[in-house]
Design a protein around this motif. Structure first.
Motif, PDB file in Angstrom:
ATOM      1  N   MET A   1       0.821  -1.189   0.000  1.00  0.00           N
ATOM      2  CA  MET A   1       0.000   0.000   0.000  1.00  0.00           C
ATOM      3  C   MET A   1       0.864   1.252   0.000  1.00  0.00           C
ATOM      4  O   MET A   1       0.505   2.246  -0.598  1.00  0.00           O
ATOM      5  N   LEU A   2       2.009   1.176   0.679  1.00  0.00           N
ATOM      6  CA  LEU A   2       2.920   2.314   0.727  1.00  0.00           C
ATOM      7  C   LEU A   2       3.474   2.610  -0.659  1.00  0.00           C
ATOM      8  O   LEU A   2       3.599   3.773  -1.055  1.00  0.00           O
ATOM      9  N   LYS A   3       3.758   1.571  -1.423  1.00  0.00           N
ATOM     10  CA  LYS A   3       4.292   1.744  -2.779  1.00  0.00           C
ATOM     11  C   LYS A   3       3.271   2.432  -3.678  1.00  0.00           C
ATOM     12  O   LYS A   3       3.619   3.302  -4.481  1.00  0.00           O
ATOM     13  N   ILE A   4       2.011   2.060  -3.538  1.00  0.00           N
ATOM     14  CA  ILE A   4       0.957   2.668  -4.349  1.00  0.00           C
ATOM     15  C   ILE A   4       0.813   4.145  -4.010  1.00  0.00           C
ATOM     16  O   ILE A   4       0.685   4.988  -4.905  1.00  0.00           O
ATOM     17  N   SER A   5       0.869   4.483  -2.733  1.00  0.00           N
ATOM     18  CA  SER A   5       0.752   5.895  -2.356  1.00  0.00           C
ATOM     19  C   SER A   5       1.957   6.695  -2.854  1.00  0.00           C
ATOM     20  O   SER A   5       1.817   7.861  -3.225  1.00  0.00           O
ATOM     21  N   GLN A   6       3.128   6.067  -2.906  1.00  0.00           N
ATOM     22  CA  GLN A   6       4.302   6.751  -3.461  1.00  0.00           C
ATOM     23  C   GLN A   6       4.130   6.984  -4.959  1.00  0.00           C
ATOM     24  O   GLN A   6       4.484   8.046  -5.469  1.00  0.00           O
TER      25      GLN A   6
END
Length: 117
Positions: A1-6
């Motif tokens: 999920m962190l990668k998508i927000s980045q």
């Protein structure tokens, strides 16, 4: 999920950094992003359904794969690929720029030649 927000943050910064002269590229980027998001939602929903029913809906997956490999989707991918080519970085995709040869010719195709009058 962190990668998508980045990725979303990078995309947002990229779109904000575009000047108004790059409006054509902005719309093309939005269209490409919309296609990716919609396909991701569809595949995610298919995986969610598979997880809940413990039985994959292979007919639905086959229909989806058949649809995205059809002629219309191939045309859309070709359109997007051509639209991202902007060699002179003026914000207008190269396929939509008018060629200078057409402008410098000085002849109009809508008028009759002088010999016909």
């Amino acid at each position: 999920m962190l990668k998508i927000s980045q990725w979303l943050k990078k995309g947002k910064n990229y779109l904000r950094s575009m000047t108004k002269s790059h409006a054509a590229m902005r719309y093309i980027v939005w269209y490409a992003a919309l296609l990716v998001i919609c396909c991701s939602i569809y595949v995610g929903a298919w995986i969610y359904d598979w997880n809940n029913t413990l039985k994959p809906d292979l007919v639905e997956l086959r229909n989806f794969l058949h649809e995205i490999s059809g002629a219309a989707w191939i045309a859309v991918i070709g359109f997007l690929a051509k639209s991202f080519i902007d060699r002179d970085n003026n914000g207008i995709p190269d396929q939509y720029e008018e060629k200078k040869e057409d402008k410098d010719n000085g002849e109009s195709t809508s008028e009759r030649p002088a010999s016909d009058v």
